[in-house]
Design an enzyme around this catalytic site. Structure first.
Site, PDB file in Angstrom:
ATOM      1  CD  GLU A 194      -2.366   1.583   2.607  1.00  0.00           C
ATOM      2  OE1 GLU A 194      -2.662   2.768   2.825  1.00  0.00           O
ATOM      3  OE2 GLU A 194      -2.458   0.680   3.458  1.00  0.00           O
TER       4      GLU A 194
ATOM      5  CB  CYS B 161      -1.949   7.094   1.268  1.00  0.00           C
ATOM      6  SG  CYS B 161      -2.614   5.628   2.061  1.00  0.00           S
TER       7      CYS B 161
END
Length: 477
Positions: A250, A284
């Protein structure tokens, strides 16, 4: 450090962990050596066989007990997380410790059907003169998993890796972010109290890049699960590729929020505004790149600027604080450098742009940059702070093209009053997830990115798939 079920003194001594709000020392964290990291990986390898052979129900029971321990200690654990990260009290309790407990509980309740692919009998052609082959596809644990976690959430992020990995029968070596490793040690302690056998969960920390490298290149490691920057992810992928190790990545994000003229502007402002406040923009998945159709552009900019100006920035322990500090002085300087870069590139600072006047703490004011174009660095690079840029577009095709014109593709967002158009646009966006008229997440939906935002999918049952290999068993019918 926590290795093989015991607390081990680090070869490299200790370093100070600093409270981002006060700049005071919170505690001291271990600095592991390469040999000690490899010893932790070896301990996980030794524990893998017995743990993987335990009935799934027994592994799940350990996770359930850990969830209970974490819930019972929500307040002290959240206070530690707050001291390490500068998170507000509500975020530390709910979105950090609370989510961690929920993730352990979720994988303690997993249905049996999620542990194995449903049996299928496949016609495989004749064997000899006649016959069929029976076939069963099952999921097996990968082995030893190195979990390298991010600094923005030292509870939920590690729990999202550890819980499904252990549920599937893997063992783990956790390398937390150097800025806030203390919470992860408390998590390991809770798992040990819950009955996790020695070596099943190991934690090693350190500021040196050598610590993470050792946790990746150890021959005892079968898989690396990483959350962090794209640059570090690329380096990890190179090392894993040489040994054909499984990866779950990720990485960065620059989420596009495509706002059409028929959108509910108030809803869009509230959703996009979370970028300013949630983890002080250090997330994010945030919609940091707003693409506004020209008919709504001015109104959206005005309302976002007003929203940013109303947010209380300050001590995260104060109940009315909405925006706390960023993680460090170095990161504050980095975020501020992007604001200055935006000015030089021709953007207009319509909110924020100045450092809040506090005697201590790493604070950045919520900042809105308008009059941006999609080729500006502030529109293309992940800033990871409370900064939003706004780019205008004319029609649907241009909005989609601008959204997809990015190296990233984690989560994008669409705001429109036309549901058919919103779903049509969502299907054309090159992102691992798309939110329609919301920034909320379904915690059973697959999570991961396109392009340089990552590799693989986790969350919910998808995480069980991520931390497992599929094995085919066949037999003569």
């Amino acid at each position: 450090m926590f290795v093989g079920g015991s607390w081990v003194e680090p070869d490299g001594g200790h370093y100070e962990v600093v409270d981002p709000a006060t700049e005071e020392t919170v505690g001291r964290a271990p600095e592991a050596s390469r040999d000690q990291v490899h010893a932790a990986c070896a301990a996980a390898r030794e524990a893998f066989g017995p743990w993987s052979r335990r009935p799934a129900e027994e592994r799940a029971a350990v996770l359930a007990r850990a969830a209970g321990i974490i819930r019972e200690r929500t307040v002290p654990y959240a206070e530690l997380a707050q001291a390490e990260t500068g998170a507000t009290t509500g975020t530390a309790r709910g979105m950090q410790v609370g989510v961690a407990a929920a993730r352990f509980r979720r994988y303690a309740r997993v249905e049996p059907a999620e542990w194995a692919i449903p049996p299928q009998i496949n016609e495989a052609g004749p064997i000899g003169r006649a016959g069929v082959m029976g076939a069963l596809a099952v999921r097996q644990p990968v082995g030893v998993v190195t979990c390298i976690t991010s600094y923005n959430n030292p509870w939920a992020n590690p729990a999202g890796k550890i819980a499904p990995a252990l549920a599937m029968g893997n063992t783990v070596v956790v390398k937390p972010a150097p800025q806030d490793p203390l919470s992860v040690y408390r998590m390991a302690e809770a798992l040990a109290e819950a009955g996790a056998p020695a070596g099943v969960v190991n934690v090693v920390s350190g500021r040196s890049a050598e610590v993470g490298e050792a946790a990746v290149d150890s021959p005892d490691v079968d898989m690396v699960s990483f959350t962090g920057s794209t640059a570090v992810g690329q380096r990890i992928a190179e090392v894993c590729g040489r040994a054909m190790k499984r990866q779950l990545m990720e990485l960065g994000g620059k989420g596009a929020a495509v706002v059409f003229e028929d959108a509910d502007v108030g809803s869009a402002v509230a959703g996009i505004g979370t970028t300013f406040s949630f983890y002080s923009g250090q997330i994010c998945t945030a919609p940091t790149r707003v693409l506004a159709q020209r008919g709504v552009y001015d109104r959206l900019v005005d309302q976002l600027a007003s929203y940013a100006g109303r947010l209380k920035v300050g001590d995260p322990r104060e109940p009315d604080t909405v925006v706390g500090p960023v993680i460090s002085a170095a990161h504050r300087d980095r975020v501020e450098s992007y604001v200055e870069l935006g000015r030089k590139e021709g953007a207009t600072v319509v909110a924020g742009g100045e450092r809040p006047s506090y005697d201590r703490g790493f604070y950045v004011g919520p900042t809105l940059l308008a009059d941006c174009t999609n080729d500006m660095r502030v529109a293309r690079e992940e800033i990871f702070g409370p900064v939003v840029v706004v780019v205008p577009f004319d029609d649907e095709d241009e909005g989609i093209a601008l959204a997809n014109d990015s190296d990233y593709g984690l989560i994008d967002y669409v705001w429109s009053g036309d549901v058919a158009r919103a779903f049509r646009v969502a299907r054309r966006l090159r992102a691992g997830g798309v939110g329609i008229n919301t920034v909320g997440r379904n915690m059973e939906a697959p999570f991961g990115g396109f392009k340089q935002s990552g590799v693989g999918r986790d969350v919910g049952s998808y995480a069980l798939h991520a931390y497992s290999e599929v094995q085919a068993i066949v037999w003569p019918g």
